[in-house]
Design a protein around this motif. Structure first.
Motif: not given
Lengths: 249, 433
Positions: B139-150
């Motif tokens: 297991d583990g974390a997957r985190l994706r921040i979309a373009a330009g997002g804060d």
């Protein structure tokens, strides 16, 4: 208040003080003048307990107790304060925290209650204002990025807050403009009273115009070679140390 | 309480063989990792020679220690209480498993369990602990921040309570222009191995602040490997505070693969007793105008040992690279040790790179200044040690996280008792005198 008898001290086995006799009665301000290398700063360090200086002879009593047997912090608690010629920078140490820690350590040693941050800041801000210091000097790290004059004023601020019985000012006037000089002199004058004495190490008559001493002593080659009233400082300003300083061997 | 187990390389491999058919993800990747791990073993874990990357740190203690899981389903509330309070999303892993009931995940969050992809930065073929992680990650974390997002601040928390070994696999992905601050916290109880592998992809103009707070159990092993790729004008701003653990290592592999990319790899380690903490990094400048900054501060008491290995590589085309690394150690005891190995490997001809190391005791003039103001010797020493750390913490610019780090140092300080530390400092002085 302060009695120095036959005090000799050396650093790295090199003798600097070679037999100092000096008495500063309570309530008096004495000036120490003399050429560079005569031992003026060493005297300040030895009185405040710096460990790399070794006392090889003599005694110092402060309000009747043996000062030389005390640790630096014990001397501070007893009321000795040295304003450093070159104040030390303490990166990472907030000036207000430093001052509060010092004041509370001294208060603790006297069995007094400690000041909390709010009480302390009120006191410190009032003193800083009297010394015309910007408030942010309390927030900054101790002496880090301070100008020469700010460092000297910070020493006087510490003195004003710690309220010593004996203040040793080691060239606190050097590097100050005339306004700052008056502020420093006023800071010391404000403490003057029957329970306060000062040893003022200086090269210049200028400071002594504002901080008039009871006595002036000339230190040369580790000994006091001349003592006199306030006029002596004015004479020295004109004639220099020639004639007072023994010829170098 | 379960029976203690000693896991040498063979033990881990046996565990893999037994679990292989249950593990998700591409089995060929796991098999290749197992094969690599079979060849490398635990560095130092056998009499075989240790690779250069593990010159100062041997993992033999892991093989020789009985890892002991505590009772299953333990109450995690005591550990949860140690998670820094912050008004921000929270992702909690307990014994390496995502716990939705304890979490408040941000948008763009998923888990390795749902998407078992191993990523393309990690090097199980080269790095033994990554091989081990790749074999056994669940297991583990997957985190994706979309373009330009804060995405603001996200707390990524590992609590160890019941397992002997934790091999979480985390992936952070910042698309171009995205911003994210991760407060990455490891805490636990017991004797265990926490072996996280983290990949961070920082897109063009993106900005990732990654603050790691390692406060594991005193008997724990913490071996973190981080792979970071920074695209053009992106920034990876990393800070690690190492407080806990018996034997710990943070190993960074950072590639500045776009022009004018920036990496900060700062850290502070506070060690006492027989703690061993290794801070190892490789920063590769592949493109021009990149900047890397690294200052690691070590406070070493007792018989502790700090290790710093920092390497800056500048590729032929990476002109105008600006690289800096510094390792500073404050030794509070004659028995403490620091090993420092900064390295530069430069193939471009127009660069500014420097490195250095300082090792010392407390400054005598500063100490006298404090004492001359009435501050007793031990209090003055403690104040100077704190000041040395404070300067390091100032690299953490987010005020809320800075406060959390300060509180963590304070907690460490309270636990250790400043008395014991300063007594050791006095012993140093006596030896020096």
């Amino acid at each position: 208040m302060l009695q120095i008898r036959g005090l000799a001290a050396s650093i790295n086995e090199k003798p600097i003080l070679r037999g100092i006799d000096l008495t500063v009665p309570a309530g008096e301000v004495h000036a120490i003048m003399g050429p560079n290398g005569s031992g003026k700063s060493t005297l300040g360090y030895v009185l405040s307990g710096r460990e790399d200086y070794v006392v090889t002879a003599g005694t110092v009593t402060f309000n009747g107790v043996d000062l030389l047997g005390m640790k630096p912090e014990e001397r501070a608690a007893a009321g000795v304060f040295l304003a450093f010629q070159a104040p030390i920078e303490l990166p990472g140490v907030n000036n207000a925290n430093f001052l509060r820690t010092a004041l509370n350590a001294i208060r603790r040693s006297h069995g007094e209650s400690e000041l909390d941050a709010v009480q302390f800041l009120k006191l410190a801000r009032a003193e800083a204002k009297r010394l015309a210091m910007p408030d942010d000097m309390l927030r900054r790290n101790v002496n880090v990025g301070f100008s020469g004059g700010e460092k000297k004023r910070n020493e006087v601020l510490q003195m004003a807050i710690l309220r010593p019985k004996l203040a040793i000012l080691d060239e606190t006037d050097s590097g100050l403009d005339i306004d700052a000089l008056k502020i420093v002199a006023d800071g010391v004058n404000a403490l003057r009273g029957p329970d306060f004495s000062a040893l003022v190490i200086t090269h210049h008559q200028r400071l002594l115009d504002h901080l008039v001493p009871n006595r002036v002593h000339v230190l040369a080659q580790g000994r006091i070679v001349r003592s006199g009233g306030p006029d002596l400082a004015r004479d020295l300003e004109k004639s220099g140390y020639a004639g007072l300083v023994p010829e170098a061997a | 309480m379960n029976a203690p187990v000693s896991l040498g390389a063979a033990g881990f491999l046996a565990r893999y063989d037994a679990a292989r058919h249950l593990l998700s993800g591409d089995p060929s990747v796991r098999d290749a990792a197992a094969e690599a791990f079979r060849r490398s073993g635990l560095p130092g874990g056998t009499s075989a020679r240790r690779p250069e990357a593990w010159k100062y740190t041997s993992l033999r203690p892991i093989a020789e220690t009985a890892l002991q899981s505590l009772a299953d389903d333990r109450d995690v509330s005591a550990l949860l209480a140690r998670v820094p309070a912050l008004d921000s999303p929270l992702v909690v892993f307990v014994d390496g498993r995502f716990r939705a009931d304890l979490s408040n995940p941000p948008a763009g969050f998923s888990t390795f369990a749902k998407q078992p992809e191993f990523g393309d930065l990690a090097r199980p073929d080269r790095d033994p602990m990554t091989a081990l992680n790749t074999m056994l990650a669940e297991d583990g974390a997957r985190l994706r921040i979309a373009a330009g997002g804060d995405a603001g601040v996200v707390r990524l928390v590992s609590l160890a309570t019941g397992a002997e070994t934790l091999h979480p696999r985390h992936v952070l992905h910042l698309e171009p222009g995205a911003r994210l601050t991760v407060l990455d916290v490891s805490i636990g109880d017991g004797t265990y191995l926490h072996n996280p592998v983290t990949e961070a992809h920082v897109g063009a103009d993106a900005h990732l602040i990654h603050v790691r707070l390692q406060d594991e159990s005193a008997d724990a092993f913490h071996l973190a490997t981080l792979y970071v790729d920074v695209a053009a004008a992106g920034t990876y701003d990393g800070f690690t505070l190492n407080l806990g653990g018996r034997l710990t290592r943070a190993e960074f592999h950072v590639g500045l693969t776009g022009a004018a990319a920036v990496a900060h790899l700062n850290g502070a380690q506070l060690l006492t007793g027989t703690q061993h903490a290794d801070f190892t990094s490789v920063v590769r400048h592949a493109e021009p105008h990149g900047t890397s900054r690294q200052t690691v501060r070590n406070v070493l008491a007792g018989r502790s040992r700090g290790v710093f290995q920092g390497r800056i590589e500048v590729a032929r085309g990476a002109q105008k690279t600006d690289g800096y690394q510094m390792n500073q150690a404050l030794l509070l005891s004659p028995d403490a040790e620091i090993d420092s190995k900064p390295e530069l490997e430069i193939f471009a001809d127009d660069v500014k790179c420097s490195h250095g190391a300082t090792v010392g005791e407390l400054d005598a003039e500063q100490l006298f200044y404090l004492r001359s103001r009435g501050i007793p010797d031990q209090e003055a020493r403690a104040l100077l040690v704190r000041a040395f750390l404070q300067e390091g913490l100032d690299d953490v610019t987010d005020a809320r996280i800075h406060a959390i780090m300060e509180a963590s140092v304070q907690g460490w300080w309270d636990r250790q008792s400043a008395q014991a530390i300063t007594e050791r400092a006095n012993a140093t002085k006596a030896v020096g005198a």
